[in-house]
Design an enzyme around this catalytic site. Sequence first.
Site, PDB file in Angstrom:
ATOM      1  N   GLU A 174       0.821  -3.931  15.917  1.00  8.39           N
ATOM      2  CA  GLU A 174      -0.487  -4.407  15.436  1.00  8.39           C
ATOM      3  C   GLU A 174      -0.927  -5.654  16.189  1.00  8.39           C
ATOM      4  O   GLU A 174      -2.019  -5.694  16.752  1.00  8.39           O
ATOM      5  CB  GLU A 174      -0.424  -4.689  13.935  1.00  8.39           C
ATOM      6  CG  GLU A 174      -1.752  -5.108  13.342  1.00  8.39           C
ATOM      7  CD  GLU A 174      -1.712  -5.225  11.832  1.00  8.39           C
ATOM      8  OE1 GLU A 174      -2.670  -5.776  11.256  1.00  8.39           O
ATOM      9  OE2 GLU A 174      -0.727  -4.770  11.213  1.00  8.39           O
ATOM     10  N   ARG A 180       0.837 -10.143   0.296  1.00  4.92           N
ATOM     11  CA  ARG A 180       1.103  -8.848  -0.320  1.00  4.92           C
ATOM     12  C   ARG A 180       2.389  -8.889  -1.148  1.00  4.92           C
ATOM     13  O   ARG A 180       2.484  -8.227  -2.179  1.00  4.92           O
ATOM     14  CB  ARG A 180       1.183  -7.745   0.745  1.00  4.92           C
ATOM     15  CG  ARG A 180       1.314  -6.347   0.177  1.00  4.92           C
ATOM     16  CD  ARG A 180       1.105  -5.280   1.235  1.00  4.92           C
ATOM     17  NE  ARG A 180      -0.301  -5.080   1.560  1.00  4.92           N
ATOM     18  CZ  ARG A 180      -1.105  -4.227   0.937  1.00  4.92           C
ATOM     19  NH1 ARG A 180      -0.654  -3.508  -0.086  1.00  4.92           N
ATOM     20  NH2 ARG A 180      -2.356  -4.086   1.309  1.00  4.92           N
ATOM     21  N   GLU A 229       2.477   3.794   3.887  1.00  4.98           N
ATOM     22  CA  GLU A 229       3.389   2.741   3.442  1.00  4.98           C
ATOM     23  C   GLU A 229       3.936   2.912   2.024  1.00  4.98           C
ATOM     24  O   GLU A 229       5.093   2.548   1.767  1.00  4.98           O
ATOM     25  CB  GLU A 229       2.681   1.386   3.534  1.00  4.98           C
ATOM     26  CG  GLU A 229       2.333   0.974   4.945  1.00  4.98           C
ATOM     27  CD  GLU A 229       1.448  -0.258   4.977  1.00  4.98           C
ATOM     28  OE1 GLU A 229       1.946  -1.338   5.316  1.00  4.98           O
ATOM     29  OE2 GLU A 229       0.249  -0.134   4.652  1.00  4.98           O
TER      30      GLU A 229
END
Length: 1451
Positions: free
Chosen positions: A917, A995, A1382
């Site tokens: 990423e 998260r 995920e």
Amino acid sequence: MGDVGDSSFSAQAIDSILFYLNGTRIHLNASTIDPDATLLDFIRAQGPGLTGTKLGCGEGGCGACTVVVQSRHPTRGVLQHLAVNACLAPIVSVDGKHVITVEGLGDSENPHPLQERMWKMSGSQCGFCTPGIIMSLYALMRTAHSDPAKLGRLTVEDIELNGALDGNLCRCTGYKTILDSAKTFVGDYLAQAQGKGICPPDGRVDKDFVVPVNYAAANMDEGEVVVCCKMNINEPDPKELSSDIALPAPSGHESSVPPIDKFAGATGRTAPIVTTTMSKNAAPTPPPSTSASKGCGRADCCRLSTSNEGKAAKKHPWFPRFTFRPYKPNTELIFPPALSKHELKPLRFGNSERVWLRPTTLEQLVGLYEAFPHAKLVGGSSEVQIEVKLKAQVYPISIYISDIYPLYALSLPTPSRPYLEFGANLPLAELELTCQSLLAAPSAPASYAKGPIEAIRAQLRYFAGWQIRNVASVGGNIATASPISDLNPVWIAVGARLIARTASGPLELGMDDFFVGYRKTRLPPAAIIERIMVPLDGGPREVVKAYKQAKRRDDDIAIVNSCFAMLVDEDGIIARARFAYGGMAAWTVSTPKTQAFVIGKRFTHETLEGALQVLAAEIDLPFDVPGGMPSFRKTLALSFLFKFWNAARSPLIHKTSSAAFTAKLIPAGATIPQDPYAQDVVGKQEPHLSGLKHTTGEAVYTDDMPALQNEGYGALVLSTRARAKIISVDASHALSMDGVHTFVSHSDLPSPKANWWGTSALDEVFLAVDEVTAYGQPIGMVVAKTKILAQKAARTVKVAYEDLGPPILTIEEALENGSFHEQYDRRIARGDEIDGVLGAAEHVAEGITRMGGQEHFYLETMACLVVPKFESGEMEVFSSTQALTDCQRWIAQVTAVPRNRIVCRGKRMGGGFGGKETRPSQLAAIVALAAKKSKRPVRCMLDRSEDIQTTGQRHPFLVNWKVGFTSEGKITALKAQLYANAGYSLDISGGVVDRALAHIENCFYIPHVDVRGRCCKTNTVSNTAFRGFGGPQGMIVSEHYVEVVAHQLGLDIDRVREINLYKEGEETPYHQEVLDWHVPRLLEDCRVSSDYDRRRVEVDRFNDEHRWRKRGIALIPTKFGLAFGVKAMNQGAALVHIYMDGSVLVAHGGTEMGQGLYTKCCQIAAEELRIPLEAVFTSESSSNTVPNTVATAASSGSDLQGYAVHNACVELNKRLEPFRQKLGPDASLSSLAAAAWADRVSLSTTGYYKAPGLGYEWNNMKKSGNLFMYFTQGVAATEVEVDTLTGDHTVLRVDIHMDVGKSLNPAIDYGQIEGAFTQGQGWATIEESLWLRHNGAIFTQGPGAYKLPGFSDIPQVFNVSLLRDAEWPNLHSIKSSKGIGEPPLFLGASVAIAIRHALKSAREDAGITEVQEFRLPMTSERIRMAAGDFLAQKGAVKKREGGRDGFFAYI
């Protein structure tokens, strides 16, 4: 070099190599090749059409480079097909042989049946590992149908249990679909064919003989019936079924995806075939007829069954979910006849740096070694190439010895001569097969002892991978003198002897004192091991057992191994004992004190106790022992002796004393076959659109692109310090080397400011300037003519350092030093003041949850190709990245041009998992800078060790938590402080911790919450995104505090989970309502379908009855929020073109890394435009077609890009609607497009989508917008068995129930679930990153030290189902689907939770009642030491006062 060795060698030596490659003759002047080049280098250098063979690790540990070498056996003369690692094989090793690569099997127009089945059954995702897996299976199939010992017989055991795929890794699939694809070829069909007269008794199979498809072995549903030969029903006759894949392209348009058989279909592993009615101009032509006389391809074909002979065939429903190409073994590539006449001659070739010599006789070898005693002898090259490639070893003279056939001699034991004797060149695989045959052969008790044979076989079964065992020799393994060789303890224990040859004659040496130091032996200089003799005269009273423990059971180097041989006389007195260990010293050692203690004593438990006491003193290890794990290693040594004693006489102590571990069974499992939400295209189980290209090797990845004119190759210069000042960088020697173009450093950047980059903060540099803050940090790049030369030159760059102090590596060290990334400090709070609530709680518990990181280990490492256009600063960039826009941004910065001059393109990645990423931007920027400076295209693909050193991992976490709860187990309050090891820069660590904070309650409603997060700054690689992105790290904390609550109250843990579950509409700590809440139903469905309650009772009973084997079971839920944490990133864009032949080109802002995004988006376009899927194509992703894209991450690709494609197609439909009204509803798209074009209506449009309802404000404790669009939910029930003596474990069964909404493609979603679970299983159990404490370097730089789950690690029963018959009234995603990449990963942690359940019983047996420390991963070391029994206590090694820290740092 003049004459070398004896005169016969010099007189005969040539410099040419002859071999065949996929049937093509290659006559190679060896003097023209780099002597360091491998077979892989040669194959890939041939360019397009031969790039299917991949470089995955460079050390023979991943199998991506697997090819099949076809040759005649050196002594038996039979044809053999050996899977080998091309990355290790020297080119000289294939002289006189036939090399077969994946391209030699077939292509997408005419695939091999194995390639076709792997595609149709969804056996690939990213596809990078697939060619290697195909070739390993191909070798197995060819052997089954050509080896006289196996002709026509392939068993499930061959595929699953005997190690055929041990040397191959896949990071995407979870392995199950690969195994199922292979098992369609299982069967003993030659006997059936002979019985029916299809082939004669001599085994010569008719060329048209078809190997039947074994649907049952492949775990396919019984209802998946294909019409057999004699069925007479009103459906297409099998004779009319095409055995090929053929569909004429409408309007002459050549489809960009493999054509589809209209009868067979091409859907996924569980979908029924329904002939599409959507295309009005694609009627199939009659396919070619196939011969029914040889069978239709079914295992129960009427032509192969005597029961059906002469009878009317039973009618079956026409329901052909899969119709496969027939496999005809006699149509395979033959061994080229010319090679049968090829005579091996001595070879000599090389350059001034390295010379290869290849003798063909033992006399030549002896003469050469006498002349060059310091030469490197090379056999299988399984270690030499690693030393050259990864350790920069230099061997000026290498002597290749594997073509000396007398060294393959094999002499089997006889009653008069009870010895097994074999030549030093005998491959390990052949020795393994020999041992299997000897063990299976009936023999009188006095013929020969089988104990030593069984010990050899046991160690060979788990010795490296199949590809290594095929070429690695016994003599080479002995001469290497590895302290962890699996075989050397056996040779010592069984009293083996070896015969060496020198110029003065033969020499016999005993193995008991052969090893004298690290990599040192008693072998005289210039002596060659000729053969090994193993005595088999121990008789029935001798017991021989060998043991090994590693991080992973298959294809792993030992932590400790051992072999015990003991002779007990008729009176029970121990007459002889030999105990040997590997991994307990710098060389393989025996234990003379322990042996002396037991000899003469009775074989009793008391003798064992005394022996353990003596052994504990004899094998003591220091706390800082090289290799680390002193307590574990010592405990293993004691446990192995205990196991041996127990195996020789049982029962011994406590309960049932059996320590035998449950053998691995043949895996099974099922997926639900229905597609309950299928539309015309969307919702159907279509295989990956690139799947067939994956299996044929045609799929092009970044480094597969053809070499360009004047291209250079880049090699990074990396820091060898973790925390130091750079004094100087000297590249002068590198620049003086022929073929080196340039050296790039920070001074080549347009300005110092251009060197700074980052995602959340501009806090790191592309190239180090005056300081390095992590080992492996890029300092510069050498550009040279070839990769080999560039890497050699890079190693000559001299960097002078001044250390700035000990590096900060761990979270604990960061906390001690107050080292944080100060930009980040986040908090989530809801409810009353937390300390007050905790103070008033009925009960309070607190704890520390610790978890390590995880290496991405995408099979394709970071790769980039930059092509300067030499006009206006333009550059074309091909990068293996999830974020093309980021690469564009940073390349524009380092080259000082606007972004509109940089076009970044990406067709596919060989895996990403979040690791591609942000971090690819660094490599891309450096390569672009090199291309600009050198004014030439520059390419760079990192080696595995470079990739691991530079690109970051999953974040390790340390969490301090405290909970309040009631006597009923209801949790009322949670307070937690989370610390993540971010590494030397922030990267996107803040988002990861965000998260984790948002998932720390998982599926449990807690009224009062206060959680905070910090990012620790350390001198390690900058950690980054990884599948789950902090969610698993947060959720695992909930499992810890739930376990503690249950333990403290004495409650059932499942009851505690149940009473704390969210209810529909309750709010999370970040004030988002939990809607469409299906976890309670999923739990109940999983409980029932898995028979959880009954099995849990059985687990308890098992544990009561067994002392050293324990089972555990767990049922855990997950709730994963879908959306980027940054509101602005929740957008997608697309560009859709309709061409006048009716074909459609789709481009969007997403990237393909194996998750099937391209496939799903094409399905969406086909559905909306009302055309067949075959008519839609996505070529690539590119910054000049869809600009300003967001990274493909957060499981949001389909949500964002899919909706954008949908919106574009809706707009195109609006434009076409007037013409559809005019031409009729059945008008083809080509007709509509032609009419629109004639009316000057645009057939191209963009689509855009932004996710609604988001807007959460961080650090605002009041309610704001939502953080997530929705929650993907799931449940897993997992059962394991643990060997508490070794720490080994087996996953017995897993049942997963997932809520994915209305799946866009169940075949892809099943694969994502299985793959994510397996990746999560690895994170929670065997995947452990280790850093060297003395210099801060990461130790686990490749598959040799870092272990992924392999084929043998998957659950023995693996069931997956998707939620159906449910409602999602609040779900507004594309087609009411849910992101799936995920969310299932956390369910893999259920393996660790089940292990903890098993260990609870073991600890109770040891008198330990407190809750076990919660630390992931649950490696074999942690499992073994947590058992806490008397052996673990005896094996504990304590740090001495003032002593040094341990060898490894656990960050």
